[in-house]
Scaffold this motif. Structure first.
Motif, short mmCIF file in Angstrom:
data_model
loop_
_atom_site.label_atom_id
_atom_site.label_comp_id
_atom_site.label_asym_id
_atom_site.label_seq_id
_atom_site.Cartn_x
_atom_site.Cartn_y
_atom_site.Cartn_z
N LEU A 80 0.83 -1.20 0.00
CA LEU A 80 0.00 0.00 0.00
C LEU A 80 0.87 1.26 0.00
CD1 LEU A 80 -2.75 1.45 0.29
CD2 LEU A 80 -2.51 1.16 2.79
N VAL A 81 1.86 1.32 0.89
CA VAL A 81 2.71 2.51 0.96
C VAL A 81 3.53 2.66 -0.31
CG1 VAL A 81 4.53 3.68 2.28
CG2 VAL A 81 2.76 2.39 3.49
N ALA A 82 3.99 1.54 -0.87
CA ALA A 82 4.75 1.59 -2.12
C ALA A 82 3.91 2.17 -3.25
CB ALA A 82 5.27 0.21 -2.49
N ARG A 83 2.64 1.81 -3.31
CA ARG A 83 1.76 2.36 -4.35
C ARG A 83 1.65 3.87 -4.20
NH1 ARG A 83 -2.40 -0.59 -3.46
NH2 ARG A 83 -3.89 0.87 -2.53
N TRP A 84 1.50 4.34 -2.97
CA TRP A 84 1.43 5.79 -2.75
C TRP A 84 2.74 6.47 -3.12
CZ3 TRP A 84 -0.83 5.27 2.88
CH2 TRP A 84 -2.19 4.90 2.79
N MET A 85 3.86 5.84 -2.79
CA MET A 85 5.17 6.45 -3.06
C MET A 85 5.45 6.57 -4.55
SD MET A 85 6.71 7.37 -0.29
CE MET A 85 6.72 7.09 1.49
N ASN A 86 4.76 5.78 -5.37
CA ASN A 86 4.98 5.83 -6.81
C ASN A 86 3.99 6.74 -7.53
OD1 ASN A 86 7.17 3.83 -7.94
ND2 ASN A 86 6.26 2.83 -6.15
N ASP A 87 3.14 7.41 -6.80
CA ASP A 87 2.24 8.39 -7.40
C ASP A 87 3.08 9.56 -7.91
OD1 ASP A 87 0.56 10.87 -7.49
OD2 ASP A 87 -1.00 9.48 -6.85
N PRO A 88 2.89 9.99 -9.18
CA PRO A 88 3.72 11.07 -9.72
C PRO A 88 3.73 12.33 -8.87
CG PRO A 88 2.45 10.03 -11.46
CD PRO A 88 1.95 9.44 -10.18
N ALA A 89 2.63 12.64 -8.18
CA ALA A 89 2.58 13.85 -7.35
C ALA A 89 3.41 13.70 -6.08
CB ALA A 89 1.13 14.17 -6.99
N VAL A 90 3.74 12.46 -5.72
CA VAL A 90 4.48 12.20 -4.49
C VAL A 90 5.96 12.02 -4.74
CG1 VAL A 90 4.77 10.48 -2.63
CG2 VAL A 90 2.47 11.16 -3.37
N VAL A 91 6.31 11.46 -5.89
CA VAL A 91 7.68 11.07 -6.19
C VAL A 91 8.66 12.22 -5.99
CG1 VAL A 91 9.23 10.38 -8.05
CG2 VAL A 91 7.05 9.20 -7.75
N GLU A 92 8.30 13.40 -6.47
CA GLU A 92 9.23 14.53 -6.45
C GLU A 92 9.66 14.90 -5.04
OE1 GLU A 92 9.52 19.13 -8.15
OE2 GLU A 92 7.60 18.05 -8.17
N PHE A 93 8.78 14.71 -4.07
CA PHE A 93 9.07 15.19 -2.73
C PHE A 93 9.53 14.09 -1.76
CE2 PHE A 93 5.85 18.11 -4.53
CZ PHE A 93 6.66 19.24 -4.62
N TRP A 94 9.12 12.84 -2.00
CA TRP A 94 9.54 11.76 -1.11
C TRP A 94 10.73 10.99 -1.65
CZ3 TRP A 94 7.89 10.06 3.75
CH2 TRP A 94 6.86 10.82 4.32
N GLU A 95 10.89 10.93 -2.96
CA GLU A 95 12.04 10.28 -3.61
C GLU A 95 12.19 8.81 -3.18
OE1 GLU A 95 15.38 12.78 -2.75
OE2 GLU A 95 14.74 14.34 -4.14
N LEU A 96 11.05 8.11 -3.11
CA LEU A 96 11.06 6.69 -2.76
C LEU A 96 10.33 5.87 -3.82
CD1 LEU A 96 10.47 6.84 1.10
CD2 LEU A 96 12.53 6.05 -0.07
N ALA A 97 10.34 6.36 -5.05
CA ALA A 97 9.71 5.60 -6.14
C ALA A 97 10.52 4.35 -6.44
CB ALA A 97 9.61 6.48 -7.38
N GLY A 98 9.83 3.36 -6.98
CA GLY A 98 10.50 2.11 -7.34
C GLY A 98 9.65 0.93 -6.94
N ASP A 99 10.22 -0.26 -7.04
CA ASP A 99 9.44 -1.45 -6.67
C ASP A 99 9.28 -1.50 -5.15
OD1 ASP A 99 11.73 -2.71 -5.48
OD2 ASP A 99 12.38 -3.37 -7.46
N PRO A 100 8.43 -2.39 -4.66
CA PRO A 100 8.16 -2.43 -3.21
C PRO A 100 9.39 -2.61 -2.33
CG PRO A 100 6.45 -3.63 -4.38
CD PRO A 100 7.50 -3.27 -5.41
N ASP A 101 10.47 -3.17 -2.90
CA ASP A 101 11.69 -3.34 -2.10
C ASP A 101 12.25 -2.01 -1.62
OD1 ASP A 101 11.55 -6.05 -2.36
OD2 ASP A 101 13.07 -6.20 -3.95
N VAL A 102 12.08 -0.94 -2.43
CA VAL A 102 12.56 0.38 -2.04
C VAL A 102 11.80 0.86 -0.80
CG1 VAL A 102 12.79 2.80 -2.75
CG2 VAL A 102 13.21 0.95 -4.40
#
Length: 237
Positions: A80-102
């Motif tokens: 669930l958190v990984a899906r949120w982290m990969n939202d384009p609006a979130v990526v720029e500020f959290w910098e945790l995009a990637g597969d669930p391992d990240v």
């Protein structure tokens, strides 16, 4: 000024709180910095509770419904958190995009550390819809960049779904969470945050929640707005 009876200079008797001393205790020589700004990670079995038993905090009633912070279970919540982290609006500020391992690595680091930061799901009327990190700002590297006070408590926030962001929930939930901090942490006089200055919706949400803009911070990874909600002003702003 020299002491009249000792002939030596007076010194300031600085006494650190026991919980701070515990963070330094028995640190191995030459162990180097860790991910928490040079303070060693304390064995969870030996540490005091640095955030006043957050897992026992009761839900808050808000205009949007009943809201509760639930500490993250990395195995249960990573997808669930990984899906949120990969939202384009979130990526720029959290910098945790990637597969669930990240995301799993980030959550595991938070959960296995010494308790100065607790990752949580924000659950609104029984539905997980946001990710939070509640942390001891005075024990965080952030304290190097502003005049921190003992027990300053910081918040990081991510609203998960696009529909929830469109509802303007940020300000409502930030007020609720900062109230929870002040209600459950009697030693804390301020809740602080350092959103990216470019993230104008986030800064606006903090202002709506009763935080005040204090100063601009040049942090290693961003230019941030230091936002503070004071216990003394909580019912006025």
């Amino acid at each position: 000024m020299p002491s009249a009876d000792s002939g030596t200079e007076d010194t300031l008797d600085l006494k650190l709180p026991a919980e701070v001393l515990a963070l330094f205790a028995t640190a191995p020589a030459g162990s180097g910095d860790d991910a928490h700004g040079g303070l060693r990670v304390v064995d969870p079995a030996d540490r005091s509770d640095l955030l006043d038993h957050l897992d026992d905090w009761r839900p808050a009633d808000t205009p949007a419904g009943s809201f509760q912070l639930v500490p993250v279970d990395p195995d249960r919540d990573v997808d669930l958190v990984a899906r949120w982290m990969n939202d384009p609006a979130v990526v720029e500020f959290w910098e945790l995009a990637g597969d669930p391992d990240v995301t799993a690595k980030h959550l595991a680091g938070q959960c296995a550390a010494d308790g100065r930061s607790v990752p949580c799901l924000g659950v609104l009327d029984g539905v997980p819809m946001s990710y939070w990190e509640i942390y001891r700002a005075d024990l965080d590297p952030l304290a190097r960049y502003y005049p921190a006070r003992p027990h300053d408590t910081g918040v990081h926030l991510l609203i998960g779904g696009v529909a929830d962001r469109a509802r303007g929930l940020g300000g409502t939930l930030l007020r609720a969470v900062s109230d929870l901090v002040l209600d459950n942490r009697p030693g804390c006089t301020r809740v602080v945050a350092e959103p990216d200055l470019r993230n104008t919706p986030s800064v606006a949400a903090f202002l709506t929640a009763g935080f005040r803009y204090c100063l601009e911070l040049e942090l290693p990874d961003k230019r941030a707005a230091l936002m503070i909600r004071d216990r003394a002003l909580r019912h006025r702003l």
